[in-house]
Scaffold this active site. Sequence first.
Site, mmCIF file in Angstrom:
data_model
loop_
_atom_site.group_PDB
_atom_site.id
_atom_site.type_symbol
_atom_site.label_atom_id
_atom_site.label_comp_id
_atom_site.label_asym_id
_atom_site.label_seq_id
_atom_site.Cartn_x
_atom_site.Cartn_y
_atom_site.Cartn_z
ATOM 1 N N HIS A 179 0.821 -1.219 0.000
ATOM 2 C CA HIS A 179 0.000 0.000 0.000
ATOM 3 C C HIS A 179 0.851 1.263 0.000
ATOM 4 O O HIS A 179 0.366 2.327 -0.352
ATOM 5 C CB HIS A 179 -0.995 -0.003 1.176
ATOM 6 C CG HIS A 179 -0.417 0.311 2.514
ATOM 7 N ND1 HIS A 179 -0.134 -0.663 3.453
ATOM 8 C CD2 HIS A 179 -0.107 1.488 3.091
ATOM 9 C CE1 HIS A 179 0.325 -0.089 4.552
ATOM 10 N NE2 HIS A 179 0.361 1.214 4.353
ATOM 11 N N SER A 194 4.589 3.005 7.749
ATOM 12 C CA SER A 194 4.353 1.758 7.023
ATOM 13 C C SER A 194 5.539 1.429 6.127
ATOM 14 O O SER A 194 6.072 2.287 5.428
ATOM 15 C CB SER A 194 3.097 1.864 6.159
ATOM 16 O OG SER A 194 1.955 1.546 6.888
ATOM 17 N N ASP A 220 0.394 -7.517 1.453
ATOM 18 C CA ASP A 220 0.813 -6.130 1.645
ATOM 19 C C ASP A 220 2.332 -5.983 1.682
ATOM 20 O O ASP A 220 2.899 -5.304 2.540
ATOM 21 C CB ASP A 220 0.190 -5.528 2.910
ATOM 22 C CG ASP A 220 0.150 -4.000 2.852
ATOM 23 O OD1 ASP A 220 0.572 -3.430 1.822
ATOM 24 O OD2 ASP A 220 -0.297 -3.383 3.833
#
Length: 247
Positions: free
Chosen positions: A88, A194, A118
């Site tokens: 993402h 992230s 992911d």
Amino acid sequence: MTKVMNRRRVLAATSSMLGCLAVLAGCGDDDSPSALDSAPPGGATAVQDAFVNVVDRVSPQVVQIQTNEGLGSGIVYDGKGDIVTNAHVAGTSRRFLVTLDGGQRHTATLVGSDASNDVAVIHLDGATPAPATFADSAGVRSGDIVFAIGNPLGLQSSVTQGIVSSLNRQVGEGNGVTLKDVIQTSAEINPGNSGGALVGLSGEVVGVPTLAALDPEFGDSPAAGIGFAIPSNTVRGVADRLIAAGP
């Protein structure tokens, strides 16, 4: 099911040291011996030095990734210029601007992306920084001290600290994606972390911070102390497959 941040909201990890300090300070009246009084000489300094050594070792291996959609983090995966991050974070981009720990900037291209896990890999153009060491996440235990190193809110090489709260969680990311067997940590979550590194006291990467829980009682704001990271074994398995397949 625990609500989590949208995939474009990204993760960091923090935990207050106040609890630890309270234990060291002890309880009772002024004449009562405290844990600090009975601790071996230099014990507190040794703990601090261990923390500093982890940060010094891993920070150069964590990079900032810029796309047309925003900023995220990544980890130098190997000595060939490959960087691992979240799918993402990569989003729909195929070209990236990567800032290394020392401030040097390089372009990068997408190697491959696996939205179901992911995980994505990008490749640096003209740079091969030293890679991080990835631990066997099967050895991670609840209660382990961990550090999150990344770029929350664009603040490069930021470090926060917490513990492993639980293992083998199943968390929905949205858009039909459910992550399995993720690590729960007492980290606070901030946009920009992230794809960064969740690191143990050995200085090895045990996971990739990815999600934060949301608290419905407070308007779905991030819930302090509930964050999630993809285990390093999952990251390695997916990254090796993506690199072998090539762009």
